[in-house]
Design a protein around this motif. Sequence first.
Motif, PDB file in Angstrom:
ATOM      1  N   THR A  81      -7.138  48.158  20.361  1.00  0.00           N
ATOM      2  CA  THR A  81      -6.772  48.934  19.173  1.00  0.00           C
ATOM      3  C   THR A  81      -5.308  48.786  18.804  1.00  0.00           C
ATOM      4  O   THR A  81      -4.904  49.169  17.714  1.00  0.00           O
ATOM      5  N   PHE A  82      -4.520  48.276  19.741  1.00  0.00           N
ATOM      6  CA  PHE A  82      -3.071  48.102  19.578  1.00  0.00           C
ATOM      7  C   PHE A  82      -2.350  49.440  19.411  1.00  0.00           C
ATOM      8  O   PHE A  82      -1.200  49.465  18.941  1.00  0.00           O
ATOM      9  N   GLU A  83      -2.981  50.499  19.824  1.00  0.00           N
ATOM     10  CA  GLU A  83      -2.312  51.801  19.845  1.00  0.00           C
ATOM     11  C   GLU A  83      -1.203  51.761  20.879  1.00  0.00           C
ATOM     12  O   GLU A  83      -1.396  51.283  21.998  1.00  0.00           O
ATOM     13  N   THR A  84      -0.026  52.271  20.515  1.00  0.00           N
ATOM     14  CA  THR A  84       1.125  52.206  21.404  1.00  0.00           C
ATOM     15  C   THR A  84       1.645  53.596  21.732  1.00  0.00           C
ATOM     16  O   THR A  84       1.376  54.582  21.031  1.00  0.00           O
ATOM     17  N   TRP A  85       2.375  53.656  22.817  1.00  0.00           N
ATOM     18  CA  TRP A  85       3.057  54.881  23.252  1.00  0.00           C
ATOM     19  C   TRP A  85       4.408  54.466  23.807  1.00  0.00           C
ATOM     20  O   TRP A  85       4.532  53.419  24.445  1.00  0.00           O
ATOM     21  N   TYR A  86       5.427  55.314  23.587  1.00  0.00           N
ATOM     22  CA  TYR A  86       6.764  55.054  24.109  1.00  0.00           C
ATOM     23  C   TYR A  86       7.323  56.292  24.788  1.00  0.00           C
ATOM     24  O   TYR A  86       7.115  57.413  24.331  1.00  0.00           O
ATOM     25  N   ARG A  87       8.086  56.047  25.836  1.00  0.00           N
ATOM     26  CA  ARG A  87       8.869  57.111  26.428  1.00  0.00           C
ATOM     27  C   ARG A  87       9.913  57.529  25.404  1.00  0.00           C
ATOM     28  O   ARG A  87      10.466  56.687  24.677  1.00  0.00           O
ATOM     29  N   ALA A  88      10.198  58.812  25.342  1.00  0.00           N
ATOM     30  CA  ALA A  88      11.094  59.344  24.311  1.00  0.00           C
ATOM     31  C   ALA A  88      12.453  58.639  24.311  1.00  0.00           C
ATOM     32  O   ALA A  88      13.037  58.387  23.261  1.00  0.00           O
ATOM     33  N   SER A  89      12.949  58.295  25.501  1.00  0.00           N
ATOM     34  CA  SER A  89      14.290  57.719  25.594  1.00  0.00           C
ATOM     35  C   SER A  89      14.380  56.305  25.016  1.00  0.00           C
ATOM     36  O   SER A  89      15.482  55.818  24.766  1.00  0.00           O
ATOM     37  N   VAL A  90      13.239  55.645  24.815  1.00  0.00           N
ATOM     38  CA  VAL A  90      13.275  54.277  24.286  1.00  0.00           C
ATOM     39  C   VAL A  90      12.622  54.163  22.912  1.00  0.00           C
ATOM     40  O   VAL A  90      12.679  53.096  22.287  1.00  0.00           O
TER      41      VAL A  90
ATOM     42  N   ARG B 208       8.851  54.664  39.833  1.00  0.00           N
ATOM     43  CA  ARG B 208       8.639  53.876  38.622  1.00  0.00           C
ATOM     44  C   ARG B 208       8.354  54.813  37.467  1.00  0.00           C
ATOM     45  O   ARG B 208       7.587  55.768  37.620  1.00  0.00           O
ATOM     46  N   GLU B 209       8.950  54.542  36.330  1.00  0.00           N
ATOM     47  CA  GLU B 209       8.690  55.360  35.152  1.00  0.00           C
ATOM     48  C   GLU B 209       8.058  54.505  34.065  1.00  0.00           C
ATOM     49  O   GLU B 209       8.457  53.367  33.827  1.00  0.00           O
ATOM     50  N   ARG B 210       7.049  55.095  33.454  1.00  0.00           N
ATOM     51  CA  ARG B 210       6.338  54.420  32.365  1.00  0.00           C
ATOM     52  C   ARG B 210       7.210  54.475  31.122  1.00  0.00           C
ATOM     53  O   ARG B 210       7.698  55.551  30.759  1.00  0.00           O
ATOM     54  N   ILE B 211       7.402  53.343  30.453  1.00  0.00           N
ATOM     55  CA  ILE B 211       8.248  53.344  29.270  1.00  0.00           C
ATOM     56  C   ILE B 211       7.511  52.961  28.000  1.00  0.00           C
ATOM     57  O   ILE B 211       7.904  53.364  26.910  1.00  0.00           O
ATOM     58  N   ALA B 212       6.447  52.197  28.099  1.00  0.00           N
ATOM     59  CA  ALA B 212       5.680  51.830  26.912  1.00  0.00           C
ATOM     60  C   ALA B 212       4.311  51.325  27.331  1.00  0.00           C
ATOM     61  O   ALA B 212       4.167  50.703  28.384  1.00  0.00           O
ATOM     62  N   THR B 213       3.321  51.620  26.484  1.00  0.00           N
ATOM     63  CA  THR B 213       1.967  51.153  26.744  1.00  0.00           C
ATOM     64  C   THR B 213       1.332  50.668  25.454  1.00  0.00           C
ATOM     65  O   THR B 213       1.731  51.080  24.354  1.00  0.00           O
ATOM     66  N   ILE B 214       0.310  49.817  25.612  1.00  0.00           N
ATOM     67  CA  ILE B 214      -0.439  49.353  24.457  1.00  0.00           C
ATOM     68  C   ILE B 214      -1.892  49.160  24.846  1.00  0.00           C
ATOM     69  O   ILE B 214      -2.205  48.595  25.906  1.00  0.00           O
ATOM     70  N   TYR B 215      -2.792  49.664  24.011  1.00  0.00           N
ATOM     71  CA  TYR B 215      -4.207  49.382  24.170  1.00  0.00           C
ATOM     72  C   TYR B 215      -4.472  48.021  23.526  1.00  0.00           C
ATOM     73  O   TYR B 215      -4.158  47.818  22.352  1.00  0.00           O
TER      74      TYR B 215
ATOM     75  N   SER C 214      -7.132  52.388  31.439  1.00  0.00           N
ATOM     76  CA  SER C 214      -6.627  53.250  30.380  1.00  0.00           C
ATOM     77  C   SER C 214      -5.113  53.325  30.537  1.00  0.00           C
ATOM     78  O   SER C 214      -4.576  52.903  31.563  1.00  0.00           O
ATOM     79  N   CYS C 215      -4.448  53.861  29.537  1.00  0.00           N
ATOM     80  CA  CYS C 215      -2.987  53.946  29.619  1.00  0.00           C
ATOM     81  C   CYS C 215      -2.590  55.240  30.311  1.00  0.00           C
ATOM     82  O   CYS C 215      -2.106  56.195  29.698  1.00  0.00           O
ATOM     83  N   TRP C 216      -2.807  55.222  31.630  1.00  0.00           N
ATOM     84  CA  TRP C 216      -2.526  56.399  32.438  1.00  0.00           C
ATOM     85  C   TRP C 216      -1.033  56.673  32.510  1.00  0.00           C
ATOM     86  O   TRP C 216      -0.213  55.779  32.395  1.00  0.00           O
ATOM     87  N   LEU C 217      -0.705  57.943  32.760  1.00  0.00           N
ATOM     88  CA  LEU C 217       0.692  58.305  32.957  1.00  0.00           C
ATOM     89  C   LEU C 217       1.174  57.842  34.328  1.00  0.00           C
ATOM     90  O   LEU C 217       2.275  57.305  34.469  1.00  0.00           O
ATOM     91  N   SER C 218       0.315  58.031  35.314  1.00  0.00           N
ATOM     92  CA  SER C 218       0.732  57.745  36.677  1.00  0.00           C
ATOM     93  C   SER C 218       0.630  56.259  37.012  1.00  0.00           C
ATOM     94  O   SER C 218      -0.394  55.630  36.763  1.00  0.00           O
ATOM     95  N   SER C 219       1.664  55.736  37.623  1.00  0.00           N
ATOM     96  CA  SER C 219       1.646  54.330  38.042  1.00  0.00           C
ATOM     97  C   SER C 219       0.572  54.077  39.092  1.00  0.00           C
ATOM     98  O   SER C 219       0.088  52.953  39.223  1.00  0.00           O
TER      99      SER C 219
END
Length: 122
Positions: free
Chosen positions: A55-64, A45-52, A101-106
């Motif tokens: 705070t609504f802070e977001t993160w995206y995988r570079a490809s998306v 499984r690959e992480r593609i997007a997260t949101i707190y 938390s918005c961990w990298l690892s599934s």
Amino acid sequence: QVQLQESGGGSVQAGGSLRLSCAASGYSVRPVCLAWFRQTPGQARERIATIYTHTFETWYRASVEGLFTISFNTAEDTMYLQMNSLKSEDTAMYYCASGGSCWLSSDLYDFWGQGTQVTVSS
């Protein structure tokens, strides 16, 4: 116990759009982080997007990044993933997950939905 239910998957042609939903329930304290993962057969499984969720802070995988948009509606307790300009390589089972938390690892996410299939044809 947090319950997560994805919906919105389906089949679309390349260049099209889909919006995935993840309805969250069963908690007294809102999960700190909600995330979208995807998985293809034989792959991790690959992480593609997260949101707190506070705070609504977001993160995206570079490809998306720039193509997908993650959001969380606090009134509905629902997370969304708007996916635009879809490509065949976006074909996968998409899962939502919650964590402290918005961990990298599934492996560090506590609860998972059942998944929704997205198929993009070229």
